[in-house]
Design a protein around this motif. Structure first.
Motif, short mmCIF file in Angstrom:
data_model
loop_
_atom_site.label_atom_id
_atom_site.label_comp_id
_atom_site.label_asym_id
_atom_site.label_seq_id
_atom_site.Cartn_x
_atom_site.Cartn_y
_atom_site.Cartn_z
N THR A 88 0.82 -1.21 0.00
CA THR A 88 0.00 0.00 0.00
C THR A 88 0.86 1.26 0.00
OG1 THR A 88 -0.14 -0.09 2.42
CG2 THR A 88 -1.93 -1.11 1.17
N ARG A 124 4.28 3.45 -1.58
CA ARG A 124 5.03 3.56 -2.84
C ARG A 124 6.27 4.43 -2.67
NH1 ARG A 124 0.28 6.50 -4.72
NH2 ARG A 124 0.04 8.25 -3.33
N TYR A 177 4.22 -1.53 -5.66
CA TYR A 177 2.89 -0.97 -5.47
C TYR A 177 2.07 -1.07 -6.75
CZ TYR A 177 -0.82 2.41 -4.58
OH TYR A 177 -2.05 3.01 -4.43
N GLN A 212 -1.39 -3.33 -7.24
CA GLN A 212 -2.65 -2.64 -7.50
C GLN A 212 -3.28 -3.04 -8.84
OE1 GLN A 212 -4.18 -0.60 -5.17
NE2 GLN A 212 -2.50 -1.44 -3.94
#
Length: 705
Positions: free
Chosen positions: A481, A483, A654, A658
Motif C-alpha cells: 500500500t 510507494r 505498489y 494494484q
C-alpha cells in the motif's frame, strides 16, 4: 454500360478465386501454428502485428471460402454452370472439411487477446453454422464414390478441431475460469442440529461446552523429492517444473488471475519456500507458472493435455494420414476424372493438414505440460520412447517469456519531438488536434527502447522483497500500500522527501522519473571525466543503473499501459509536462540532451512550483527539478542512489499489487511484463491482499461433563 473488369478477367477470377482462398487459408494456418506461441517470449511489436493480421485473416478467409463453396454447389445444376470455367465441384466439395479444420485453428493460439475468450458464444454459433454448411456441401456433392466417403472422416476431424477451440474459449472466459477454480460449496457443520443436541444435553442436567477441534490439513509439498525420480528432464528443471505446478494447480495460485482470495495455508507454504530460495530459482518458478497461465488463456492446452484431448489428437492425426494415403493410392495425380489443378490443390491441403498435425505433436512433446506428465509417469514409459523424447527436447528448449522491458524517457521524447519536422511545421500551420495527437502517439512508439532484464536487476528486486517479507517489524500490508514511504523511512529521509511520495501515484511516478533521469545523466557526465572507479563507485553505478531502468520502465507503463495502474490523470500530467518541457527548451534554444539536462539542473526551485503555476496546468517538470536538487544535496552518491533504487522497487511493487490479475494475464500475450513477475513474486512472499488471513479450519464438538 462500362465494365471495369473485362469478361476474360472475370472468368479467370472465377476460375482461381476458390482455389486461391483455400491455399491462402492453409498458408495462414501454417503461419499461425509457427508464430502463435512465439509471442509468449518475443515482445517485438512486429510479430504481434503479424499474428494479429493472421489471426483475423484466418477466420475470414475460411468463412468466405465456405460460403463460395455453398454458392457454387447450389448453382451447379444451372445450365450456365461449366466445370471448365469454375473447376471440379465434386473434388472441391472435399475441401469443405479442411476449411472446418482451419476454422478450428492451431493448438498454439486460440485467442489473440483475452477479449476473444469472452466471445465464445459467437464461436459456438459459428461452429454450428459452418459445420452445417460443410455438411450441406457434402450432401449436394454426394455421388457415392470413394471420394464422397473420404469426406465423412475429414468432416469429423474438422468438427472436433472447431469444437476444441470453442470449448477452450469458453473455459478461458473470465466467469467460467473463475467458477472452475472456486472451491466446492461448504455449508459447514449443521448449526441447527448442533444447538438441538446442545440444548438437549443441557436440559438433561449435563454441563455442556463447545470445545474447539483443530482440523488437520494436508502436509506441505516435498519439493526436494522430485529431483530423484527418473525423467527426460535434468533434475533442476524437473524440480522447478513440479514446484510451479504445485503452486499453480494444487495451491490454486491461478485464482489470482481472476482476483480471488487464497487461504493462509497456501501463503505459509509459498512464503516458507520462496524465502529460502535464491533469485534464479524464484524467478524460474514464476516463469513456469506464468507459462501455464498463458497456455490456459491463449492456447488449447486445457483440452489437449487431458485423456480425451490426447485421444482426439491421436484420432485426428490417424484419420488425416489414412485419408492422405487412401487418396494417393485411389485417385492419384494423373486421374482422368478430375482436373489436374484441383487434384494438386487437394494434395496440398492433405499434406498441409498432416504437417500441421505433426508440428502440433512436436509442440505437445516440447511443452512444460508434457514434461510434467513424463516426469510423473517416467517409470511407465518404454526406454526407447524416453530416449526419443529426450532427443527431441534437447533440440529446442522452450522459452517462457521475453525477459525484457520497454524503456521510455520523457525528456528524450520532448527533445525528439522538438527537433522533428512535423513539430516545426505545426508552429506555422494550424493542425487538427487529432492529427497532432496521432503524431505524438507515433512519436511515443518510436521513442520506446527494448532492453533485456539483467540478472543483477532481478537479484536486486528479489532481495528487496525477500528482506521486507522476513522483517518482523514491518506490517506486510504496508508493503503493497506504500510507494516509497518504507524505503525512505529505512534511509531516514522520509521527512525530506515526504512531499514526493505522498501525492497521487501517477504524479509520484512522473516526478521521480524526471528527477532520476536528471541525476543519472548529470552523474554520468561527471563520472565520464574520471577513470578507474573503485568498488564503492561500482556499487553506486549498479544502483544508478537499476534506478534508471526502473524509472524508464514505469513511465512506459504509465504512458503505454495505463490500465495496469490505479485510476488517475497520468496521461494529462504527462502531456502537460511534455508541453512545458518543450516550451522550456524552445525559449533557451536547447538542441542537445546534455545542454537540456544541465539547464534543467540549474533551475532554482526555492519557491515550490505549484505556488507559482497554480493548479490549472498539471505539469510536474519543475517539481521533478526540485526533487533532483534535493537528491543531489545528500552529498554521498552511493547513499543517494541506493535510496532512489529502493524507492523505485517499492513503486514497482505498489503498481504490481494494484493491477488486477486479469490485466496481468492480458500482458502475457505481449511477451510478459516484469510488473507481472513482480506481482506473482510478491504474492508468493505473502505481500498481497489476496490472502484471507483470518480463514480458520476449526470445528467444534460437544464436551459433556
Amino acid at each position: 454500360m462500362v465494365e471495369i473488369f473485362p469478361d476474360p478477367v472475370r472468368k479467370e477470377w472465377n476460375k482461381w478465386e476458390l482455389r486461391g482462398l483455400v491455399i491462402v487459408s492453409l498458408f495462414v494456418q501454417i503461419s499461425l501454428i509457427f508464430s502463435g506461441n512465439r509471442r509468449k517470449y518475443i515482445a517485438k511489436r512486429r510479430i504481434r502485428i503479424f499474428i494479429w493480421c493472421a489471426y483475423l485473416l484466418a477466420d475470414w478467409v475460411a468463412t468466405v471460402a465456405l460460403g463460395l463453396l455453398v454458392d457454387r454447389q447450389g448453382n451447379s445444376t444451372s445450365s450456365s454452370y461449366s466445370n471448365k470455367e469454375y473447376g471440379d465441384l465434386t473434388l472441391m466439395a472435399f475441401w469443405a472439411p479442411f476449411l472446418l479444420l482451419h476454422l478450428g485453428g492451431p493448438d498454439t493460439i486460440t485467442a489473440y487477446a483475452l477479449a476473444d475468450n469472452e466471445l465464445w458464444l459467437r464461436h459456438l454459433l459459428g461452429l454450428v453454422v459452418q459445420a452445417a454448411a460443410a455438411i450441406y456441401i457434402t450432401l449436394l456433392a454426394w455421388e457415392g464414390t470413394l471420394l464422397s466417403f473420404l469426406t465423412i472422416p475429414m468432416l469429423l476431424c474438422g468438427i472436433i478441431k472447431y469444437g476444441e477451440r470453442t470449448w477452450v474459449l469458453m473455459s478461458a472466459n473470465r466467469d467460467q475460469f473463475r467458477d472452475s477454480v472456486l472451491k466446492d460449496k461448504d455449508p459447514g457443520p449443521s448449526y441447527a442440529n448442533f444447538m438441538e443436541e446442545f440444548c438437549l444435553k443441557e436440559a438433561e442436567g449435563y454441563n455442556v461446552t463447545a470445545a474447539q477441534v483443530e482440523e488437520g490439513h494436508s502436509p506441505g509439498y516435498e519439493f526436494e523429492n522430485t529431483a530423484g525420480t527418473p525423467s527426460t528432464l535434468d533434475p533442476d528443471a524437473r524440480r522447478i517444473l513440479h514446484i510451479a505446478d504445485y503452486f499453480f494447480e494444487t495451491l490454486k495460485f491461478k485464482r489470482l488471475f481472476v482476483d480471488l482470495i487464497l487461504g493462509f495455508h497456501p501463503r505459509d507454504e509459498s512464503q516458507d519456500f520462496f524465502e529460502k530460495q535464491d533469485c534464479n530459482t524464484a524467478f524460474e518458478v514464476i516463469e513456469v507458472e506464468l507459462g501455464f497461465a498463458y497456455d490456459v488463456f491463449y492456447t488449447k492446452a486445457p483440452v489437449i493435455y487431458t485423456p480425451l484431448g490426447l485421444f482426439s489428437r491421436l484420432m485426428t492425426s490417424c484419420i488425416t494420414l489414412t485419408v492422405l494415403l487412401t487418396f494417393a493410392t485411389s485417385i492419384g495425380v494423373k486421374s482422368h476424372k478430375h482436373q489436374l489443378i484441383d487434384v494438386v490443390v487437394t494434395y496440398i491441403l492433405l499434406i498441409g493438414a498432416m504437417l500441421l498435425e505433426a508440428y502440433a505433436v512436436r509442440s505437445l512433446i516440447l511443452s512444460d505440460w508434457a514434461n510434467l506428465w513424463f516426469s510423473h509417469n517416467s517409470s511407465k514409459i518404454p526406454l526407447f520412447v524416453g530416449r526419443l523424447v529426450s532427443s527431441i527436447q534437447s533440440i529446442e528448449k522452450g522459452k517462457r517469456w521475453s525477459n525484457s522491458i520497454y524503456h521510455y524517457s520523457l525528456l528524450d521524447f520532448c527533445l525528439n519531438q522538438k527537433s522533428s519536422g512535423f513539430h516545426k511545421v505545426s508552429r506555422f500551420i494550424p493542425l487538427h488536434n487529432k492529427l497532432y495527437n496521432l503524431w505524438e502517439k507515433l512519436g511515443s512508439f518510436r521513442q520506446l527502447k527494448h532492453v533485456s532484464v539483467s540478472p543483477e536487476l532481478k537479484a536486486f528486486i528479489f532481495k528487496h522483497f525477500r528482506e521486507k517479507s522476513t522483517d518482523t517489524e514491518l506490517d506486510l500490508k504496508m508493503l503493497f500500500t506504500c510507494r516509497g514511504t518504507v524505503s525512505l523511512q529505512s534511509h531516514k529521509s522520509y521527512g525530506v522527501f515526504k512531499w514526493a511520495v505522498d501525492v497521487e501515484f501517477d504524479h509520484s511516478i512522473l516526478i521521480w522519473h524526471i528527477a532520476t533521469d536528471l541525476c543519472y545523466n548529470l552523474n554520468k557526465t561527471k563520472r565520464g571525466r574520471h577513470s578507474d572507479p573503485d568498488s564503492s563507485e561500482q556499487e553506486c553505478d549498479h544502483h544508478m543503473i537499476f534506478s534508471k531502468k526502473l524509472a524508464d520502465y514505469m513511465l512506459y507503463i504509465l504512458v503505454m499501459c495505463p490500465f495496469m495502474l490505479p485510476i488517475g490523470i497520468g496521461i494529462i500530467r504527462f502531456r502537460d509536462t511534455c508541453a512545458e518541457a518543450m516550451v522550456f527548451f524552445e525559449e533557451r534554444s536547447i538542441t542537445s540532451k546534455l545542454e537540456a539536462y544541465e539547464m534543467l539542473g540549474q533551475v532554482n526551485t526555492k519557491v515550490f512550483p505549484s505556488t507559482v503555476k497554480g493548479d490549472r496546468s498539471k505539469s510536474v517538470l519543475f517539481e521533478a527539478c526540485k526533487l533532483a536538487a534535493s537528491l543531489n544535496e545528500i552529498g554521498d552518491p552511493r547513499k543517494m542512489w541506493r535510496m532512489v533504487a529502493d524507492v523505485w522497487v517499492e513503486i514497482l511493487g505498489y503498481a504490481a499489487s494494484q493491477c488486477r490479475g486479469f490485466d496481468h494475464a492480458q500482458q502475457l500475450e505481449k511477451g510478459g511484463e516484469l510488473l507481472t513477475h513482480v506481482w506473482l513474486l510478491m504474492a508468493h512472499l505473502g505481500i498481497t491482499e489476496h490472502f484471507k488471513i483470518n480463514e480458520g479450519h476449526g470445528r467444534v464438538k460437544l464436551a459433556v461433563t
